[in-house]
Design a protein around this motif. Sequence first.
Motif, PDB file in Angstrom:
ATOM      1  N   ILE A 120       0.618  -1.470  -0.144  1.00  0.00           N
ATOM      2  CA  ILE A 120       0.053  -0.050   0.062  1.00  0.00           C
ATOM      3  C   ILE A 120       0.773   1.639  -0.154  1.00  0.00           C
ATOM      4  O   ILE A 120       2.691   1.516   0.180  1.00  0.00           O
ATOM      5  CB  ILE A 120      -0.772  -0.306   1.638  1.00  0.00           C
ATOM      6  CG1 ILE A 120       0.057   0.549   2.478  1.00  0.00           C
ATOM      7  CG2 ILE A 120      -2.218  -0.945   1.649  1.00  0.00           C
ATOM      8  CD1 ILE A 120      -1.508   0.400   3.621  1.00  0.00           C
ATOM      9  N   THR A 121       0.439   2.117  -0.428  1.00  0.00           N
ATOM     10  CA  THR A 121       0.871   3.560  -0.535  1.00  0.00           C
ATOM     11  C   THR A 121       0.295   4.181   0.673  1.00  0.00           C
ATOM     12  O   THR A 121      -0.076   4.274   1.369  1.00  0.00           O
ATOM     13  CB  THR A 121       0.528   4.641  -1.516  1.00  0.00           C
ATOM     14  OG1 THR A 121       1.162   3.937  -3.422  1.00  0.00           O
ATOM     15  CG2 THR A 121       1.774   5.616  -1.757  1.00  0.00           C
ATOM     16  N   SER A 122       1.777   5.302   0.875  1.00  0.00           N
ATOM     17  CA  SER A 122       1.734   6.354   2.207  1.00  0.00           C
ATOM     18  C   SER A 122       3.058   7.449   1.720  1.00  0.00           C
ATOM     19  O   SER A 122       3.796   7.214   1.581  1.00  0.00           O
ATOM     20  CB  SER A 122       2.600   5.397   3.139  1.00  0.00           C
ATOM     21  OG  SER A 122       4.095   4.814   2.766  1.00  0.00           O
ATOM     22  N   THR A 123       2.625   8.008   2.965  1.00  0.00           N
ATOM     23  CA  THR A 123       3.574   9.252   3.043  1.00  0.00           C
ATOM     24  C   THR A 123       4.529   9.281   3.890  1.00  0.00           C
ATOM     25  O   THR A 123       4.119   8.626   5.148  1.00  0.00           O
ATOM     26  CB  THR A 123       2.801  10.775   3.656  1.00  0.00           C
ATOM     27  OG1 THR A 123       1.518  10.732   2.279  1.00  0.00           O
ATOM     28  CG2 THR A 123       3.292  11.931   3.586  1.00  0.00           C
ATOM     29  N   ILE A 124       5.621   9.421   3.635  1.00  0.00           N
ATOM     30  CA  ILE A 124       6.397   9.256   4.531  1.00  0.00           C
ATOM     31  C   ILE A 124       7.340  10.851   5.208  1.00  0.00           C
ATOM     32  O   ILE A 124       7.679  11.306   3.857  1.00  0.00           O
ATOM     33  CB  ILE A 124       8.363   8.623   3.813  1.00  0.00           C
ATOM     34  CG1 ILE A 124       7.468   6.857   3.105  1.00  0.00           C
ATOM     35  CG2 ILE A 124       9.109   8.347   4.074  1.00  0.00           C
ATOM     36  CD1 ILE A 124       8.362   6.242   2.413  1.00  0.00           C
ATOM     37  N   LEU A 125       7.018  10.616   6.108  1.00  0.00           N
ATOM     38  CA  LEU A 125       7.841  11.893   6.724  1.00  0.00           C
ATOM     39  C   LEU A 125       9.144  11.299   8.076  1.00  0.00           C
ATOM     40  O   LEU A 125       9.109  11.249   8.381  1.00  0.00           O
ATOM     41  CB  LEU A 125       7.216  12.330   7.874  1.00  0.00           C
ATOM     42  CG  LEU A 125       6.651  13.678   8.245  1.00  0.00           C
ATOM     43  CD1 LEU A 125       5.244  13.904   8.292  1.00  0.00           C
ATOM     44  CD2 LEU A 125       7.800  13.751   9.574  1.00  0.00           C
ATOM     45  N   VAL A 126      10.117  11.784   7.407  1.00  0.00           N
ATOM     46  CA  VAL A 126      11.374  12.157   8.252  1.00  0.00           C
ATOM     47  C   VAL A 126      11.769  12.782   9.327  1.00  0.00           C
ATOM     48  O   VAL A 126      11.535  14.271   8.460  1.00  0.00           O
ATOM     49  CB  VAL A 126      12.419  11.607   7.388  1.00  0.00           C
ATOM     50  CG1 VAL A 126      13.738  11.919   8.062  1.00  0.00           C
ATOM     51  CG2 VAL A 126      12.398  10.031   7.129  1.00  0.00           C
ATOM     52  N   VAL A 127      12.404  13.346  10.379  1.00  0.00           N
ATOM     53  CA  VAL A 127      12.039  14.205  11.508  1.00  0.00           C
ATOM     54  C   VAL A 127      13.828  13.855  11.961  1.00  0.00           C
ATOM     55  O   VAL A 127      13.990  12.712  12.458  1.00  0.00           O
ATOM     56  CB  VAL A 127      11.600  14.210  12.267  1.00  0.00           C
ATOM     57  CG1 VAL A 127      11.923  15.580  13.657  1.00  0.00           C
ATOM     58  CG2 VAL A 127       9.983  14.769  12.042  1.00  0.00           C
ATOM     59  N   ASP A 128      14.436  14.814  11.050  1.00  0.00           N
ATOM     60  CA  ASP A 128      16.133  14.331  11.759  1.00  0.00           C
ATOM     61  C   ASP A 128      16.360  15.471  12.895  1.00  0.00           C
ATOM     62  O   ASP A 128      16.407  16.831  12.635  1.00  0.00           O
ATOM     63  CB  ASP A 128      17.035  15.116  10.458  1.00  0.00           C
ATOM     64  CG  ASP A 128      18.455  14.428  11.100  1.00  0.00           C
ATOM     65  OD1 ASP A 128      18.735  13.279  10.164  1.00  0.00           O
ATOM     66  OD2 ASP A 128      19.540  15.088  10.828  1.00  0.00           O
ATOM     67  N   ASN A 129      17.662  14.463  13.291  1.00  0.00           N
ATOM     68  CA  ASN A 129      17.349  15.551  15.308  1.00  0.00           C
ATOM     69  C   ASN A 129      18.876  15.410  15.263  1.00  0.00           C
ATOM     70  O   ASN A 129      19.908  15.314  15.827  1.00  0.00           O
ATOM     71  CB  ASN A 129      17.680  14.072  15.331  1.00  0.00           C
ATOM     72  CG  ASN A 129      16.015  14.129  16.933  1.00  0.00           C
ATOM     73  OD1 ASN A 129      15.442  15.443  16.833  1.00  0.00           O
ATOM     74  ND2 ASN A 129      15.799  13.189  17.414  1.00  0.00           N
ATOM     75  N   ASN A 130      19.395  16.403  13.746  1.00  0.00           N
ATOM     76  CA  ASN A 130      20.832  17.078  13.663  1.00  0.00           C
ATOM     77  C   ASN A 130      22.054  16.339  13.327  1.00  0.00           C
ATOM     78  O   ASN A 130      22.888  15.945  14.170  1.00  0.00           O
ATOM     79  CB  ASN A 130      21.183  17.579  15.021  1.00  0.00           C
ATOM     80  CG  ASN A 130      22.269  18.626  14.685  1.00  0.00           C
ATOM     81  OD1 ASN A 130      22.306  19.065  13.572  1.00  0.00           O
ATOM     82  ND2 ASN A 130      23.064  19.209  15.644  1.00  0.00           N
ATOM     83  N   SER A 131      21.848  15.224  12.717  1.00  0.00           N
ATOM     84  CA  SER A 131      22.587  14.067  12.027  1.00  0.00           C
ATOM     85  C   SER A 131      24.005  14.650  12.171  1.00  0.00           C
ATOM     86  O   SER A 131      23.693  15.479  10.578  1.00  0.00           O
ATOM     87  CB  SER A 131      22.116  13.171  11.493  1.00  0.00           C
ATOM     88  OG  SER A 131      21.089  12.341  11.307  1.00  0.00           O
ATOM     89  N   SER A 132      25.181  14.279  12.546  1.00  0.00           N
ATOM     90  CA  SER A 132      25.914  14.387  12.003  1.00  0.00           C
ATOM     91  C   SER A 132      26.888  13.347  10.525  1.00  0.00           C
ATOM     92  O   SER A 132      28.290  13.751  10.111  1.00  0.00           O
ATOM     93  CB  SER A 132      27.596  14.284  12.978  1.00  0.00           C
ATOM     94  OG  SER A 132      27.336  13.517  13.154  1.00  0.00           O
ATOM     95  N   ASP A 133      26.330  12.188  10.501  1.00  0.00           N
ATOM     96  CA  ASP A 133      26.695  11.770   8.986  1.00  0.00           C
ATOM     97  C   ASP A 133      25.969  12.655   7.647  1.00  0.00           C
ATOM     98  O   ASP A 133      25.776  12.887   7.292  1.00  0.00           O
ATOM     99  CB  ASP A 133      26.432  10.058   9.560  1.00  0.00           C
ATOM    100  CG  ASP A 133      24.991   9.694   9.428  1.00  0.00           C
ATOM    101  OD1 ASP A 133      24.343  10.863   9.413  1.00  0.00           O
ATOM    102  OD2 ASP A 133      24.807   9.227   9.864  1.00  0.00           O
ATOM    103  N   ASN A 134      25.686  11.888   7.037  1.00  0.00           N
ATOM    104  CA  ASN A 134      25.390  11.988   5.529  1.00  0.00           C
ATOM    105  C   ASN A 134      23.933  11.079   5.697  1.00  0.00           C
ATOM    106  O   ASN A 134      23.551  11.259   4.317  1.00  0.00           O
ATOM    107  CB  ASN A 134      25.813  11.661   4.452  1.00  0.00           C
ATOM    108  CG  ASN A 134      26.130  10.073   3.983  1.00  0.00           C
ATOM    109  OD1 ASN A 134      26.170   9.238   5.657  1.00  0.00           O
ATOM    110  ND2 ASN A 134      26.149   9.414   2.756  1.00  0.00           N
TER     111      ASN A 134
END
Length: 305
Positions: free
Chosen positions: A29-43
Amino acid sequence: MDNLYVIIVTYNGAKWIHKCLNSIYESTITSTILVVDNNSSDNTVQIIKADYPSVILFEYHKNLGFGKANNIGIGYALRHQADYVYLLNQDAWVEPDTFDTLIKIQKSNTQYGVLSPMQLNAPKDKLDDYFAALSIGKNKDNILSDIYLQKCKEVYEVDFVMAAHWLISKECLMNTGGFSPVFYHYGEDNNFLHRIHFHGYKSGVCPYLIAVHDREDRKRKPNEIFYLKYTSAFLVDFNNINNTLAKAFIKAYANLIIDEVTCMIKYKSLKPLIYICKSIFVFAKSRHNRKTTQNKGPVFLEITE
């Protein structure tokens, strides 16, 4: 068609992010993807921007903690008419039928506010250790016997399941709210489940579904163990609104003092004293938190435009 939002909180998750996101795109099934980044220091952020342009990405310049970051995603999802929210760890991934089948099970069992698949290790050759101990090992029904005897139900009620894989219904979120800000990291999932139980919902696991939580080769650092066992455990006990304030207070402080004195003797360290002192200062904040989480409604979430 149900409107599903998958929310992932990232922090230096480059090692797993391709497996995590690819598994969502391979879902039935299709979904909406939401990412919340907590200040990652990598890539991590660079990978998402380059390889997954359709992902809604919130970048923050400090680590907000697991609960607050998820609240941002949940609030956004509810503002955009999400019917379900799936909280997925950055070091976890799903099978193609995970979302679809969980939603079908929830629709047939609407008393369940939170549902999880069976959480396996990365090779898929055994259950995740913590999942096995804290969810399956302490479930209300004997799920292991039912699996062995091949008479499984589609869902089993459990008191606790890790938030690496959580399907949460909109109704549950609108009545219970989001994660409590008292918890920065660790314990927020315990507290959330205590609250959904208080408001009449159940949490469950579905034995016919599997998903991965890849953390078997990582060991917790000593400071994480201190925090998890002492400070976080204290907050979980004290903020359990299914107990009276007096019972919660006595249990929280009794366990805290006993465990920390034991630790000081065992490790010949005065560090646990710091946590005893800190626990005194969170008392007032936690008391207010207990009162707040007893109210019905989307507490800790901003869902208005």
